[in-house]
Design a protein around this motif. Structure first.
Motif, PDB file in Angstrom:
ATOM      1  N   PRO A  53       0.811  -1.201  -0.119  1.00 18.00           N
ATOM      2  CA  PRO A  53       0.018  -0.114   0.061  1.00 18.00           C
ATOM      3  C   PRO A  53       1.163   1.358  -0.112  1.00 18.00           C
ATOM      4  CG  PRO A  53      -0.883  -1.665   1.483  1.00 18.00           C
ATOM      5  CD  PRO A  53       0.532  -2.003   1.065  1.00 18.00           C
ATOM      6  N   ARG A  54       1.959   1.204   0.711  1.00 20.43           N
ATOM      7  CA  ARG A  54       2.657   2.534   0.719  1.00 20.43           C
ATOM      8  C   ARG A  54       3.298   2.765  -0.521  1.00 20.43           C
ATOM      9  NH1 ARG A  54       6.224   1.565   5.793  1.00 20.43           N
ATOM     10  NH2 ARG A  54       7.327   3.259   5.085  1.00 20.43           N
ATOM     11  N   LEU A  55       3.848   1.716  -1.035  1.00 19.62           N
ATOM     12  CA  LEU A  55       4.554   1.745  -2.476  1.00 19.62           C
ATOM     13  C   LEU A  55       3.857   2.309  -3.274  1.00 19.62           C
ATOM     14  CD1 LEU A  55       6.955  -1.610  -3.031  1.00 19.62           C
ATOM     15  CD2 LEU A  55       7.677   0.881  -2.902  1.00 19.62           C
ATOM     16  N   ARG A  56       2.417   1.768  -3.284  1.00 20.45           N
ATOM     17  CA  ARG A  56       1.619   2.316  -4.201  1.00 20.45           C
ATOM     18  C   ARG A  56       1.275   3.821  -4.294  1.00 20.45           C
ATOM     19  NH1 ARG A  56      -3.951   0.027  -4.175  1.00 20.45           N
ATOM     20  NH2 ARG A  56      -4.010   0.624  -6.258  1.00 20.45           N
ATOM     21  N   ARG A  57       1.242   4.238  -3.012  1.00 14.16           N
ATOM     22  CA  ARG A  57       0.895   5.494  -2.594  1.00 14.16           C
ATOM     23  C   ARG A  57       2.090   6.425  -3.352  1.00 14.16           C
ATOM     24  NH1 ARG A  57       0.072   7.336   3.438  1.00 14.16           N
ATOM     25  NH2 ARG A  57       2.213   6.367   3.586  1.00 14.16           N
ATOM     26  N   PHE A  66      -8.262  17.740  -4.046  1.00 13.90           N
ATOM     27  CA  PHE A  66      -7.249  16.799  -4.158  1.00 13.90           C
ATOM     28  C   PHE A  66      -6.628  16.618  -5.725  1.00 13.90           C
ATOM     29  CE2 PHE A  66      -9.322  14.613  -0.217  1.00 13.90           C
ATOM     30  CZ  PHE A  66      -8.776  15.752   0.550  1.00 13.90           C
ATOM     31  N   ALA A  67      -7.534  16.756  -6.862  1.00  9.71           N
ATOM     32  CA  ALA A  67      -7.042  16.671  -7.924  1.00  9.71           C
ATOM     33  C   ALA A  67      -6.195  17.706  -8.263  1.00  9.71           C
ATOM     34  CB  ALA A  67      -8.399  16.687  -8.623  1.00  9.71           C
ATOM     35  N   ALA A  68      -6.425  19.066  -7.773  1.00  5.79           N
ATOM     36  CA  ALA A  68      -5.723  20.092  -8.140  1.00  5.79           C
ATOM     37  C   ALA A  68      -4.245  19.774  -7.305  1.00  5.79           C
ATOM     38  CB  ALA A  68      -6.214  21.418  -7.737  1.00  5.79           C
ATOM     39  N   ARG A  80      -1.299  14.383   1.937  1.00 10.51           N
ATOM     40  CA  ARG A  80      -1.434  12.701   2.526  1.00 10.51           C
ATOM     41  C   ARG A  80      -2.688  12.586   2.045  1.00 10.51           C
ATOM     42  NH1 ARG A  80       1.768  13.858   6.933  1.00 10.51           N
ATOM     43  NH2 ARG A  80       0.144  14.739   7.950  1.00 10.51           N
ATOM     44  N   ALA A  81      -3.789  13.265   2.062  1.00 10.04           N
ATOM     45  CA  ALA A  81      -5.248  12.860   2.041  1.00 10.04           C
ATOM     46  C   ALA A  81      -5.242  12.726   0.415  1.00 10.04           C
ATOM     47  CB  ALA A  81      -6.156  13.883   2.427  1.00 10.04           C
ATOM     48  N   ALA A  82      -4.591  13.745  -0.438  1.00 12.99           N
ATOM     49  CA  ALA A  82      -4.760  13.549  -2.020  1.00 12.99           C
ATOM     50  C   ALA A  82      -4.122  12.274  -2.500  1.00 12.99           C
ATOM     51  CB  ALA A  82      -3.935  14.703  -2.485  1.00 12.99           C
ATOM     52  N   PHE A  83      -3.296  11.545  -1.686  1.00  8.63           N
ATOM     53  CA  PHE A  83      -2.829  10.524  -2.396  1.00  8.63           C
ATOM     54  C   PHE A  83      -2.979   9.189  -1.574  1.00  8.63           C
ATOM     55  CE2 PHE A  83       0.107  13.585  -4.255  1.00  8.63           C
ATOM     56  CZ  PHE A  83      -0.185  13.413  -5.348  1.00  8.63           C
ATOM     57  N   ASN A  84      -4.294   9.443  -0.801  1.00 10.53           N
ATOM     58  CA  ASN A  84      -4.440   8.266   0.210  1.00 10.53           C
ATOM     59  C   ASN A  84      -5.057   7.151  -0.479  1.00 10.53           C
ATOM     60  OD1 ASN A  84      -4.055   7.528   3.019  1.00 10.53           O
ATOM     61  ND2 ASN A  84      -6.113   7.800   3.050  1.00 10.53           N
ATOM     62  N   GLU A  85      -5.729   7.304  -1.574  1.00  4.11           N
ATOM     63  CA  GLU A  85      -6.364   6.153  -2.213  1.00  4.11           C
ATOM     64  C   GLU A  85      -5.762   4.853  -2.297  1.00  4.11           C
ATOM     65  OE1 GLU A  85      -7.896   7.033  -6.180  1.00  4.11           O
ATOM     66  OE2 GLU A  85      -8.253   5.009  -6.584  1.00  4.11           O
ATOM     67  N   PRO A  86      -4.453   4.802  -2.470  1.00  2.00           N
ATOM     68  CA  PRO A  86      -3.982   3.156  -2.516  1.00  2.00           C
ATOM     69  C   PRO A  86      -3.987   2.912  -1.025  1.00  2.00           C
ATOM     70  CG  PRO A  86      -2.477   4.676  -3.873  1.00  2.00           C
ATOM     71  CD  PRO A  86      -3.596   5.484  -3.078  1.00  2.00           C
ATOM     72  N   TRP A 129     -11.324   5.311  10.189  1.00  2.90           N
ATOM     73  CA  TRP A 129     -10.464   4.494   9.013  1.00  2.90           C
ATOM     74  C   TRP A 129     -11.226   3.113   8.789  1.00  2.90           C
ATOM     75  CZ3 TRP A 129      -8.611  -0.382  10.205  1.00  2.90           C
ATOM     76  CH2 TRP A 129      -8.704  -0.574  11.373  1.00  2.90           C
ATOM     77  N   ASN A 130     -10.835   2.812   7.517  1.00  6.69           N
ATOM     78  CA  ASN A 130     -11.340   1.438   7.294  1.00  6.69           C
ATOM     79  C   ASN A 130     -10.598   0.894   5.883  1.00  6.69           C
ATOM     80  OD1 ASN A 130     -13.090   1.244   4.077  1.00  6.69           O
ATOM     81  ND2 ASN A 130     -13.205   3.211   5.189  1.00  6.69           N
ATOM     82  N   ASN A 131     -10.296  -0.646   5.933  1.00  6.62           N
ATOM     83  CA  ASN A 131      -9.465  -1.120   5.231  1.00  6.62           C
ATOM     84  C   ASN A 131     -10.298  -2.231   4.106  1.00  6.62           C
ATOM     85  OD1 ASN A 131      -7.584  -2.413   3.763  1.00  6.62           O
ATOM     86  ND2 ASN A 131      -6.478  -3.280   5.452  1.00  6.62           N
TER      87      ASN A 131
END
Lengths: 169, 220
Positions: free
Chosen positions: A14-18, A103-105, B51-57, B153-155
């Motif tokens: 998950p962290r690598l994907r982020r 977030f997209a911006a 952090r929030a903007a890239f949190n999807e993964p 939070w949820n996984n």
């Protein structure tokens, strides 16, 4: 490959994907990068030094893989650069209508940073690594990490301020 | 000392040594205009937004094509970790007898064991991802939420979920900021048995929230 390492790598996904998402700007491209990274890591696990951090090692592979792909792409797309630039500006114009700092911006903003700043911002702000660890991953003096980080963070702050100002009457 | 952008950023990132942290905090508190404090807030907000903007993964399940990379049956040299211990003078006879044993019991046993191990590995990965998400929710809630406002939070990968709610903020004798919070979690790996814990964490100079006390609360 040792089962513990396998487990640790799985937990790192998950962290690598982020991180890869931040570098490439899309989850699909990011997953391609993560796949290439994992394949390399699995194949070259002998070069990882037990006792050192596995996550740092994999971030490093991911970033190097990304740089290689970026270079290859740049050679191919060199003549398209002006077109790309125009495209970006146009997208910006459209985005200005939206509320600032969606977030997209923010992802867009990160995508337009020079790679040398983008990697650092992702590793520090998103992945939460210490400056020292980032300097090791990127093979940079710590002073270079802090100055590039500062440039990117101030730019992000200004970007947010502009958005806020633009929203006024 | 004039506070450069780099120093403010290092402060926000928890990268300053304690004496400089005190200095920055004193200057921010004493600054006549609120601009300095606003800059610190803006820098903090920038990191949170990133952090929030890239949190999807972190929320979405890891695609199969990635987990599959780790599924491959151990290649022949994968067993070498066993053989590596056996490099002493007894290696050859011992290896021979183990081989005979393996052949005697049949490969099925080895295969079954490998499958079980793989399942355990998956479960461990899920647990680790859950713990990571919980930890992320704790630092998010403690860092950015006012007391009484829970972070959720949820996984989706495991189905585990929970909340983290700061309930009280105070300053410890050491001068550190500490917060009391309640975390609830329904861990899939624990068959969704709800757990509720009350804890106190303090903010270390490096910006990490260190849990000092954690008590399980039972429903009564």
């Amino acid at each position: 490959m040792d089962d513990n390492i396998r487990r640790e790598m799985l937990a790192l996904l998950p962290r690598l994907r982020r991180f890869a998402y931040g570098l490439t700007g899309s989850t699909d491209e990011g997953d391609d990068l993560v796949q290439a990274t994992c394949e390399r890591a699995i194949r070259h696990i002998d070069t990882w030094q037990p006792g050192t951090r596995l996550d740092s090692w994999m971030y490093r592979i991911a970033r190097n893989t990304y740089l290689n792909a970026l270079r290859a792409k740049r050679v191919r797309a060199d003549h398209l650069q002006n077109v790309d630039h125009g495209e970006l500006t146009r997208v910006d114009g459209a985005r200005a209508m939206e509320a600032h700092l969606t977030f997209a911006a923010v992802r867009d903003f990160i995508g337009r940073l020079p790679e040398e700043q983008r990697s650092i911002v992702m590793l520090v702000c998103v992945e939460g690594l210490a400056y020292r660890e980032v300097a090791e991953i990127l093979d940079l003096p710590i002073g270079t990490v802090t100055s590039r980080l500062a440039r990117a963070r101030i730019a992000l702050k200004d970007f947010a301020d502009d958005g806020a100002a633009g929203e006024g009457p | 000392m004039r506070l450069s952008d780099e120093i403010l950023i290092a402060y926000v990132d928890g990268e300053l040594p304690p004496d400089q942290v005190r200095d920055v905090e004193a200057q921010v508190a004493a600054a006549a205009d609120a601009a300095l404090a606003a800059t610190v807030d803006a820098l903090r907000a920038g990191s949170s937004v990133l952090r929030a903007a890239f949190n999807e993964p972190m929320r979405a399940p890891v695609p199969d094509r990635l987990t599959k990379l780790f599924d491959a049956a151990p290649a022949p040299e994968g067993h070498s970790s066993t053989w590596r211990w056996l490099s002493g003078p007894f290696a050859a006879p011992l290896a021979a007898s183990m081989m005979a044993l393996a052949v005697g019991l049949g490969g099925a046993f080895v295969f079954a064991e490998w499958q079980v191990e793989r399942k355990i590995a998956r479960l461990e990965a899920v647990r680790a991802a859950d713990r990571q998400m919980l930890a992320a929710a704790v630092s998010l809630a403690l860092e950015t939420h006012v007391s009484g406002k829970p972070a959720i939070w949820n996984n989706p990968d495991s189905g585990s979920y929970g909340t983290v709610e700061p309930v009280r903020t105070f300053r410890a004798a050491s001068g550190q900021w500490c917060r009391e919070y309640i975390q609830t979690a329904d861990f899939a790996a624990e068959s969704f048995q709800s757990e509720r814990r009350r804890a106190i964490a303090c903010r270390e100079p490096d910006g990490q929230w260190q849990t000092r006390l954690e008590v399980a609360e039972t429903d009564s």
